[in-house]
Design a protein around this motif. Structure first.
Motif, short mmCIF file in Angstrom:
data_model
loop_
_atom_site.label_atom_id
_atom_site.label_comp_id
_atom_site.label_asym_id
_atom_site.label_seq_id
_atom_site.Cartn_x
_atom_site.Cartn_y
_atom_site.Cartn_z
N LEU A 100 0.82 -1.21 0.00
CA LEU A 100 0.00 0.00 0.00
C LEU A 100 0.85 1.26 0.00
O LEU A 100 0.56 2.21 -0.72
N ASP A 101 1.90 1.30 0.81
CA ASP A 101 2.75 2.49 0.87
C ASP A 101 3.34 2.82 -0.50
O ASP A 101 3.35 3.99 -0.92
N ASP A 102 3.81 1.80 -1.22
CA ASP A 102 4.37 2.02 -2.55
C ASP A 102 3.30 2.51 -3.52
O ASP A 102 3.55 3.38 -4.36
N THR A 103 2.11 1.94 -3.41
CA THR A 103 1.01 2.35 -4.30
C THR A 103 0.65 3.81 -4.07
O THR A 103 0.49 4.58 -5.02
N GLN A 152 -10.90 15.86 0.01
CA GLN A 152 -11.21 14.89 1.05
C GLN A 152 -11.52 13.52 0.45
O GLN A 152 -12.12 13.40 -0.61
N PHE A 153 -11.09 12.45 1.13
CA PHE A 153 -11.58 11.11 0.86
C PHE A 153 -11.86 10.47 2.21
O PHE A 153 -11.28 10.84 3.22
N ARG A 154 -12.79 9.50 2.23
CA ARG A 154 -13.19 8.95 3.52
C ARG A 154 -13.60 7.50 3.39
O ARG A 154 -13.98 7.03 2.32
N ALA A 155 -13.51 6.78 4.51
CA ALA A 155 -13.94 5.39 4.54
C ALA A 155 -15.46 5.34 4.43
O ALA A 155 -16.16 6.21 4.93
N GLN A 156 -15.96 4.29 3.76
CA GLN A 156 -17.40 4.19 3.55
C GLN A 156 -18.17 4.02 4.85
O GLN A 156 -19.24 4.60 5.03
N ALA A 194 -7.74 11.56 -5.97
CA ALA A 194 -8.31 11.32 -4.64
C ALA A 194 -9.19 10.08 -4.64
O ALA A 194 -9.17 9.28 -3.69
N THR A 195 -9.98 9.91 -5.70
CA THR A 195 -10.84 8.73 -5.81
C THR A 195 -10.02 7.45 -5.84
O THR A 195 -10.33 6.47 -5.14
N HIS A 196 -8.95 7.44 -6.61
CA HIS A 196 -8.16 6.23 -6.74
C HIS A 196 -7.28 5.98 -5.52
O HIS A 196 -6.95 4.82 -5.21
N ILE A 197 -6.94 7.03 -4.80
CA ILE A 197 -6.26 6.83 -3.51
C ILE A 197 -7.22 6.16 -2.53
O ILE A 197 -6.83 5.24 -1.80
N ALA A 198 -8.48 6.60 -2.52
CA ALA A 198 -9.48 5.96 -1.66
C ALA A 198 -9.66 4.49 -2.04
O ALA A 198 -9.79 3.62 -1.17
N GLY A 201 -8.79 0.99 0.14
CA GLY A 201 -9.95 0.19 0.48
C GLY A 201 -11.07 1.02 1.07
O GLY A 201 -11.98 0.49 1.72
N TRP A 202 -11.04 2.32 0.84
CA TRP A 202 -12.04 3.21 1.40
C TRP A 202 -13.16 3.53 0.42
O TRP A 202 -14.00 4.37 0.69
N ALA A 203 -13.17 2.90 -0.73
CA ALA A 203 -14.21 3.15 -1.71
C ALA A 203 -14.46 1.86 -2.47
O ALA A 203 -13.59 0.99 -2.56
N ARG A 204 -15.64 1.73 -3.05
CA ARG A 204 -15.96 0.54 -3.83
C ARG A 204 -15.32 0.67 -5.20
O ARG A 204 -15.63 1.56 -5.98
N HIS A 205 -14.41 -0.23 -5.48
CA HIS A 205 -13.59 -0.15 -6.69
C HIS A 205 -14.44 -0.11 -7.95
O HIS A 205 -14.21 0.70 -8.85
N GLU A 206 -15.44 -0.98 -8.04
CA GLU A 206 -16.19 -1.09 -9.28
C GLU A 206 -16.94 0.20 -9.62
O GLU A 206 -16.89 0.70 -10.73
N GLU A 207 -17.62 0.77 -8.62
CA GLU A 207 -18.42 1.97 -8.88
C GLU A 207 -17.54 3.16 -9.22
O GLU A 207 -17.80 3.88 -10.19
N THR A 208 -16.50 3.41 -8.42
CA THR A 208 -15.69 4.59 -8.64
C THR A 208 -14.86 4.46 -9.91
O THR A 208 -14.66 5.44 -10.63
#
Length: 227
Positions: A20-23, A117-121, A151-155, A159-166
């Protein structure tokens, strides 16, 4: 800078099996490479104990600027991490919202700043993508679009966003902009970069989101073809 290249960089960061850190470092570095005039980027992540910590900084400037905001309790990264979805500061030296932080960070070489801002679901934990620019500047639609995309792809990476939808939303945005670029290339005999610049200027002049401009152009072209 090409939208396709930005999407390719993001996809590469998310798909390569690294930690994750590298990503996250790959994503903040890609933002600096692809967003005009951006000189530094970082992530501010809140914790349950109320602290905020910097993650994946691209250099010492973002670390110092972030730490100054945490210490003072003011600044775009603090405001975005705790409250507002997007905080835009075209001129750090003169913005009255940051009477202490603004002049200090301007002396460090930061002219403008934006935080997303990004946030956990399902949690109150939040974070912010911090973008630091070398000069005071108007923050245009292109910058906001790219910043939101990162920001979306960082979330997603966290694991703070649903990959498929975003990811599908990002792909739809890219596709409609790509279609509009193709229309402009054909209509005005422009290359891809000039056609994209044309879209951005139209968006700025009309104060309309880039995706909305692209959708309108594609719809207009489709209607004309049906007649």
């Amino acid at each position: 800078m090409s939208l396709d290249q930005v999407m390719a960089d993001i996809a590469a960061a998310l798909n390569v099996p690294i930690d994750l850190d590298d990503t996250l470092r790959s994503l903040t570095s890609s933002a600096v490479e692809n967003i005009p005039d951006l000189i530094s980027a970082s992530l501010s992540v809140t914790h349950r104990d109320g602290s905020i910590k910097t993650v994946a900084p691209t250099d010492s400037l973002s670390v110092q600027a972030d730490q100054l905001q945490y210490l003072l309790g003011e600044g775009p990264c603090v405001r975005a991490a705790l409250e507002e979805p997007v905080v835009i500061v075209p001129d750090m030296a003169t913005d009255p919202r940051w009477p202490v932080y603004g002049p200090k960070v301007a002396e460090m070489g930061v002219g403008a700043q934006v935080a997303f801002q990004f946030r956990a679901q399902h949690d109150q934990v939040r974070g912010a993508l911090n973008l630091y620019f070398a000069t005071a500047r108007q923050i245009d639609d292109e910058t906001l679009m790219l910043g939101r995309m990162y920001a979306t792809h960082i979330a997603i990476a966290m694991g703070w966003a649903r990959h498929e939808e975003t990811l599908n939303e990002a792909i739809l945005t890219r596709n409609v902009i790509g279609q509009a670029v193709g229309v402009l290339m054909e209509r005005y005999k422009l290359d891809a970069d000039r056609a994209f610049d044309f879209l951005v200027r139209t968006s700025q002049t009309g104060n309309v989101k880039l995706r909305v401009v692209a959708e309108a152009l594609v719809a207009e072209t489709t209607d004309q073809a049906r007649r």
